[in-house]
Design a protein around this motif. Structure first.
Motif, PDB file in Angstrom:
ATOM      1  N   UNK A   7      -6.538  18.822  11.249  1.00  0.00           N
ATOM      2  CA  UNK A   7      -6.547  18.289  12.611  1.00  0.00           C
ATOM      3  C   UNK A   7      -6.528  16.769  12.646  1.00  0.00           C
ATOM      4  N   UNK A   8      -6.720  16.115  11.510  1.00  0.00           N
ATOM      5  CA  UNK A   8      -6.845  14.664  11.521  1.00  0.00           C
ATOM      6  C   UNK A   8      -5.560  13.910  11.330  1.00  0.00           C
ATOM      7  N   UNK A   9      -4.463  14.626  11.063  1.00  0.00           N
ATOM      8  CA  UNK A   9      -3.216  13.959  10.681  1.00  0.00           C
ATOM      9  C   UNK A   9      -2.407  13.439  11.860  1.00  0.00           C
ATOM     10  N   UNK A  10      -2.552  14.044  13.005  1.00  0.00           N
ATOM     11  CA  UNK A  10      -1.747  13.655  14.158  1.00  0.00           C
ATOM     12  C   UNK A  10      -2.651  13.287  15.322  1.00  0.00           C
ATOM     13  N   UNK A  11      -2.132  12.470  16.215  1.00  0.00           N
ATOM     14  CA  UNK A  11      -2.891  12.120  17.418  1.00  0.00           C
ATOM     15  C   UNK A  11      -2.857  13.327  18.348  1.00  0.00           C
ATOM     16  N   UNK A  12      -3.932  14.073  18.316  1.00  0.00           N
ATOM     17  CA  UNK A  12      -3.995  15.317  19.073  1.00  0.00           C
ATOM     18  C   UNK A  12      -5.282  15.348  19.875  1.00  0.00           C
ATOM     19  N   UNK A  13      -5.203  15.463  21.178  1.00  0.00           N
ATOM     20  CA  UNK A  13      -6.401  15.537  22.003  1.00  0.00           C
ATOM     21  C   UNK A  13      -6.979  16.949  21.942  1.00  0.00           C
ATOM     22  N   UNK A  14      -8.221  17.071  22.378  1.00  0.00           N
ATOM     23  CA  UNK A  14      -8.849  18.380  22.383  1.00  0.00           C
ATOM     24  C   UNK A  14      -8.116  19.328  23.328  1.00  0.00           C
ATOM     25  N   UNK A  15      -7.603  18.788  24.429  1.00  0.00           N
ATOM     26  CA  UNK A  15      -6.847  19.625  25.362  1.00  0.00           C
ATOM     27  C   UNK A  15      -5.596  20.178  24.687  1.00  0.00           C
ATOM     28  N   UNK A  16      -4.952  19.357  23.852  1.00  0.00           N
ATOM     29  CA  UNK A  16      -3.765  19.819  23.138  1.00  0.00           C
ATOM     30  C   UNK A  16      -4.120  20.860  22.075  1.00  0.00           C
ATOM     31  N   UNK A  17      -5.280  20.693  21.447  1.00  0.00           N
ATOM     32  CA  UNK A  17      -5.737  21.698  20.477  1.00  0.00           C
ATOM     33  C   UNK A  17      -5.969  23.026  21.177  1.00  0.00           C
ATOM     34  N   UNK A  18      -6.582  22.981  22.354  1.00  0.00           N
ATOM     35  CA  UNK A  18      -6.824  24.221  23.101  1.00  0.00           C
ATOM     36  C   UNK A  18      -5.501  24.854  23.533  1.00  0.00           C
ATOM     37  N   UNK A  19      -4.567  24.013  23.945  1.00  0.00           N
ATOM     38  CA  UNK A  19      -3.254  24.536  24.341  1.00  0.00           C
ATOM     39  C   UNK A  19      -2.551  25.170  23.140  1.00  0.00           C
ATOM     40  N   UNK A  20      -2.676  24.543  21.986  1.00  0.00           N
ATOM     41  CA  UNK A  20      -2.079  25.101  20.775  1.00  0.00           C
ATOM     42  C   UNK A  20      -2.721  26.444  20.422  1.00  0.00           C
ATOM     43  N   UNK A  21      -4.043  26.498  20.545  1.00  0.00           N
ATOM     44  CA  UNK A  21      -4.738  27.759  20.265  1.00  0.00           C
ATOM     45  C   UNK A  21      -4.261  28.865  21.196  1.00  0.00           C
ATOM     46  N   UNK A  22      -4.056  28.511  22.455  1.00  0.00           N
ATOM     47  CA  UNK A  22      -3.589  29.507  23.418  1.00  0.00           C
ATOM     48  C   UNK A  22      -2.173  29.970  23.068  1.00  0.00           C
ATOM     49  N   UNK A  23      -1.308  29.042  22.664  1.00  0.00           N
ATOM     50  CA  UNK A  23       0.047  29.426  22.257  1.00  0.00           C
ATOM     51  C   UNK A  23       0.027  30.349  21.043  1.00  0.00           C
ATOM     52  N   UNK A  67      -2.201  32.495  20.482  1.00  0.00           N
ATOM     53  CA  UNK A  67      -2.856  33.747  20.829  1.00  0.00           C
ATOM     54  C   UNK A  67      -4.291  33.839  20.367  1.00  0.00           C
ATOM     55  N   UNK A  68      -4.933  32.692  20.145  1.00  0.00           N
ATOM     56  CA  UNK A  68      -6.319  32.671  19.677  1.00  0.00           C
ATOM     57  C   UNK A  68      -7.272  32.718  20.872  1.00  0.00           C
ATOM     58  N   UNK A  69      -8.125  33.720  20.899  1.00  0.00           N
ATOM     59  CA  UNK A  69      -9.010  33.935  22.048  1.00  0.00           C
ATOM     60  C   UNK A  69     -10.038  32.830  22.218  1.00  0.00           C
ATOM     61  N   UNK A  70     -10.255  32.012  21.163  1.00  0.00           N
ATOM     62  CA  UNK A  70     -11.259  30.942  21.246  1.00  0.00           C
ATOM     63  C   UNK A  70     -10.714  29.699  21.946  1.00  0.00           C
ATOM     64  N   UNK A  71      -9.496  29.775  22.484  1.00  0.00           N
ATOM     65  CA  UNK A  71      -8.858  28.602  23.089  1.00  0.00           C
ATOM     66  C   UNK A  71      -9.730  27.940  24.150  1.00  0.00           C
ATOM     67  N   UNK A  72     -10.462  28.723  24.911  1.00  0.00           N
ATOM     68  CA  UNK A  72     -11.270  28.179  26.003  1.00  0.00           C
ATOM     69  C   UNK A  72     -12.765  28.199  25.697  1.00  0.00           C
ATOM     70  N   UNK A  73     -13.111  28.467  24.453  1.00  0.00           N
ATOM     71  CA  UNK A  73     -14.533  28.534  24.091  1.00  0.00           C
ATOM     72  C   UNK A  73     -15.159  27.142  24.141  1.00  0.00           C
ATOM     73  N   UNK A  74     -16.322  26.999  24.766  1.00  0.00           N
ATOM     74  CA  UNK A  74     -16.950  25.673  24.875  1.00  0.00           C
ATOM     75  C   UNK A  74     -17.292  25.101  23.502  1.00  0.00           C
ATOM     76  N   UNK A  75     -17.281  23.776  23.410  1.00  0.00           N
ATOM     77  CA  UNK A  75     -17.705  23.113  22.181  1.00  0.00           C
ATOM     78  C   UNK A  75     -19.215  23.226  22.032  1.00  0.00           C
ATOM     79  N   UNK A  76     -19.678  23.126  20.789  1.00  0.00           N
ATOM     80  CA  UNK A  76     -21.119  23.060  20.546  1.00  0.00           C
ATOM     81  C   UNK A  76     -21.491  21.597  20.364  1.00  0.00           C
ATOM     82  N   UNK A  77     -22.599  21.181  20.973  1.00  0.00           N
ATOM     83  CA  UNK A  77     -23.012  19.786  20.900  1.00  0.00           C
ATOM     84  C   UNK A  77     -24.412  19.627  20.321  1.00  0.00           C
ATOM     85  N   UNK A  78     -25.226  20.635  20.449  1.00  0.00           N
ATOM     86  CA  UNK A  78     -26.615  20.518  20.026  1.00  0.00           C
ATOM     87  C   UNK A  78     -26.779  20.987  18.589  1.00  0.00           C
TER      88      UNK A  78
END
Length: 376
Positions: free
Chosen positions: A179-195, A197-208
């Motif tokens: 994930x570090x090689x290209x300028x990719x926003x988190x929104x683009x990562x989620x869009x890629x996951x959705x394309x 077919x990965x069900x985790x595309x909309x899963x919230x991030x963990x922060x704690x």
């Protein structure tokens, strides 16, 4: 220089899959690049329900199921490895011991150092894998002389090189961060996951902190260490309040002090020092938090150790800003002096040095020196 040395030939890759979107997309990218990828989820709790619940962390039964479903979609083998004992000893118990000693640790750095790129990597290499792949946002660059460097991710907003500053040459040689090689926003990562077919595309991030189920760090420590009443004092040593455990405070903390006596100037007070020996917490004005220099121990270098004093930038928190410093390795200690005073620096935190985007290395802050008028 070339990015991602693993792309020179197809490799056997072990993809650490937490159950989140980043690690799922990283595994998918590694497989798409032609590598022989196997997914693995790390079971880090003997009782997964005792860690974070819901779609918030990386240690639950739900997360392991999400990781397995993602592996099925990608079309790679998948396993669950039990590292609960190692995680408890190297991360959880270390976290508790550090707070008990009056320090402020970063468990994510410790997990990367001791679990993902030590226990996991050692097991992967023993089984014939060439690299461990994770969803961290960072880059490994291969230089023409064959050495490797760790750099910030192309998307600086998502950069996670700070928590990887504990990796040494050997670990970098077997690390893959797709994930570090290209300028990719988190929104683009989620869009890629959705394309994909990965069900985790909309899963919230963990922060704690993943092993504190309700996010209440002070309550977690109180259960482990018990209540220990002590004094809250000002810089003159005068008692201004009481506490139920010095471990419940961090340097720079303002909220939750419960001080009944107002400051003479009426301004807020902050935690300046924590003494586990006397079980005392010292508070004072904001300008008393200014730090001009620090000494750090247990340095780890992402390449050769620097020789002599040098000019760098330093990062003191996972999402903190860079600040200009001069640093020198003296024996086994790293001496760091800031060009401008910084605040909220606590023993136990990591200081990570950078040369441009390159991670030079990291060390654990042992002591700080208060800024004086001659610190510019």
């Amino acid at each position: 220089m070339t990015d991602t040395p693993q792309r020179t030939r197809p490799l056997r890759v072990l993809a650490a899959m937490s159950g989140g979107v980043d690690s799922a997309v990283a595994a998918a990218r590694a497989a798409e690049a032609g590598h022989d990828v196997t997914g693995v989820h790390l079971a880090l709790s003997a009782n997964p329900q005792s860690f974070r619940t819901g779609a918030r962390g990386c240690c639950t039964i739900e997360d392991s199921r999400d990781a397995r479903r993602a592996a099925d979609v990608i079309g790679i083998p998948f396993y669950v490895w039990d590292l609960a004992d190692r995680f408890r000893e190297d991360v959880v118990e270390d976290f508790v011991a550090e707070y008990e000693a009056g320090r402020t640790p970063n468990p994510c750095l410790r997990c990367n150092e001791k679990i993902k790129f030590a226990a996991l990597l050692d097991k992967a290499l023993a089984l014939g894998f060439d690299a461990v792949c994770t969803g961290h946002y960072a880059k490994v660059i291969l230089r023409e002389d064959g050495t490797r460097e760790l750099h910030r991710a192309s998307d600086l907003a998502k950069d996670q090189s700070y928590v990887l500053g504990v990796l040494d040459d050997r670990q970098l040689a077997h690390a893959m961060f797709p994930l570090g090689d290209t300028v990719t926003t988190k929104e683009e990562i989620r869009a890629e996951a959705e394309r994909r077919g990965l069900a985790v595309a909309k899963k919230p991030d963990s922060h704690d902190i993943c092993f504190i189920a309700d996010g209440d760090t002070q309550g977690f420590l109180a259960k482990r260490l018990g209540k220990a009443e002590g004094d809250i004092v000002d810089e003159s040593g005068a008692k201004v309040g009481t506490h139920e455990g010095a471990y419940g405070f961090t340097i720079g903390q303002r909220k939750g002090l419960r001080i009944g006596t107002p400051a003479p100037d009426g301004k807020p007070r902050y935690v300046l020092d924590i003494s586990p020996v006397t079980n005392t917490v010292t508070v004072g004005p904001a300008d008393s938090l200014d730090v001009g220099a620090l000494t750090a121990i247990r340095p780890r270098w992402c390449g050769a150790a620097p020789t002599g004093p040098g000019a760098y930038t330093a990062q003191l928190r996972a999402h903190g800003d860079e600040t200009e410093v001069t640093a020198e390795l003296v024996g086994e200690e790293l001496r760091v002096r800031f060009a401008e005073p910084v605040r909220g620096v606590a023993p136990g935190q990591a200081v990570v040095l950078y040369d441009g985007t390159r991670v030079v290395g990291s060390a654990t802050i042992a002591t700080t020196e208060r800024a004086t008028a001659d610190v510019a």
